[in-house]
Design a protein around this motif. Sequence first.
Motif, PDB file in Angstrom:
ATOM      1  N   ALA A  91       0.812  -1.222   0.000  1.00 17.44           N
ATOM      2  CA  ALA A  91       0.000   0.000   0.000  1.00 17.44           C
ATOM      3  C   ALA A  91       0.841   1.265   0.000  1.00 17.44           C
ATOM      4  N   SER A  92       2.126   1.142   0.306  1.00 17.06           N
ATOM      5  CA  SER A  92       2.959   2.345   0.432  1.00 17.06           C
ATOM      6  C   SER A  92       3.059   3.127  -0.873  1.00 17.06           C
ATOM      7  N   GLY A  93       2.880   2.479  -1.999  1.00 16.02           N
ATOM      8  CA  GLY A  93       2.931   3.170  -3.277  1.00 16.02           C
ATOM      9  C   GLY A  93       1.658   3.916  -3.627  1.00 16.02           C
ATOM     10  N   LEU A  94       0.663   3.801  -2.765  1.00 18.33           N
ATOM     11  CA  LEU A  94      -0.642   4.409  -3.037  1.00 18.33           C
ATOM     12  C   LEU A  94      -0.871   5.716  -2.280  1.00 18.33           C
ATOM     13  N   ASP A  95       0.188   6.292  -1.751  1.00 18.15           N
ATOM     14  CA  ASP A  95       0.044   7.483  -0.909  1.00 18.15           C
ATOM     15  C   ASP A  95      -0.786   8.591  -1.543  1.00 18.15           C
ATOM     16  N   ALA A  96      -0.712   8.738  -2.846  1.00 16.16           N
ATOM     17  CA  ALA A  96      -1.474   9.799  -3.511  1.00 16.16           C
ATOM     18  C   ALA A  96      -2.972   9.487  -3.544  1.00 16.16           C
ATOM     19  N   LEU A  97      -3.325   8.205  -3.399  1.00 19.83           N
ATOM     20  CA  LEU A  97      -4.726   7.802  -3.516  1.00 19.83           C
ATOM     21  C   LEU A  97      -5.410   7.546  -2.182  1.00 19.83           C
ATOM     22  N   ILE A  98      -4.622   7.135  -1.179  1.00 20.48           N
ATOM     23  CA  ILE A  98      -5.241   6.770   0.097  1.00 20.48           C
ATOM     24  C   ILE A  98      -4.850   7.750   1.198  1.00 20.48           C
ATOM     25  N   HIS A  99      -5.694   7.809   2.225  1.00 19.02           N
ATOM     26  CA  HIS A  99      -5.410   8.690   3.352  1.00 19.02           C
ATOM     27  C   HIS A  99      -4.380   8.055   4.294  1.00 19.02           C
ATOM     28  N   ASP A 100      -4.585   6.768   4.612  1.00 15.96           N
ATOM     29  CA  ASP A 100      -3.714   6.118   5.592  1.00 15.96           C
ATOM     30  C   ASP A 100      -3.946   4.616   5.557  1.00 15.96           C
TER      31      ASP A 100
END
Length: 125
Positions: A91-100
């Motif tokens: 999930a770390s690559g999704l920072d732009a899409l997810i809040h946390d």
Amino acid sequence: MARILIADDEESMRLLVARAIGMDGHETVTAQDGSEALEILIESAGRFDLLLTDIKMPIMDGIALALAAARDFPDLTILLMTGFADQRERASGLDALIHDVITKPFSVADIRNAVAAALAAKKTG
């Protein structure tokens, strides 16, 4: 209050999270996997304030769900849950899409605080 979609393949976790969030007056809808959650999002035209999804689920996992939800409903705030370090890493690559990403196991207070923070960020963001 907010309208929140909860996706988790473990019924006990769905119920715990829905009950915890409901304590703050939020409306909750639950799904048992990412595919069902995506159907609910599409049928409701994305009319949710927050998507709270487990990462590791059968049929469609939380990462695939987050990618589809972010693509189709860019204003939707997304919060991921996982009990697995390798899934958190994915999930770390999704920072732009997810809040946390919230790590399981968590307390009722932890999930309530995480949801409150995500909703507050949505208002200011």
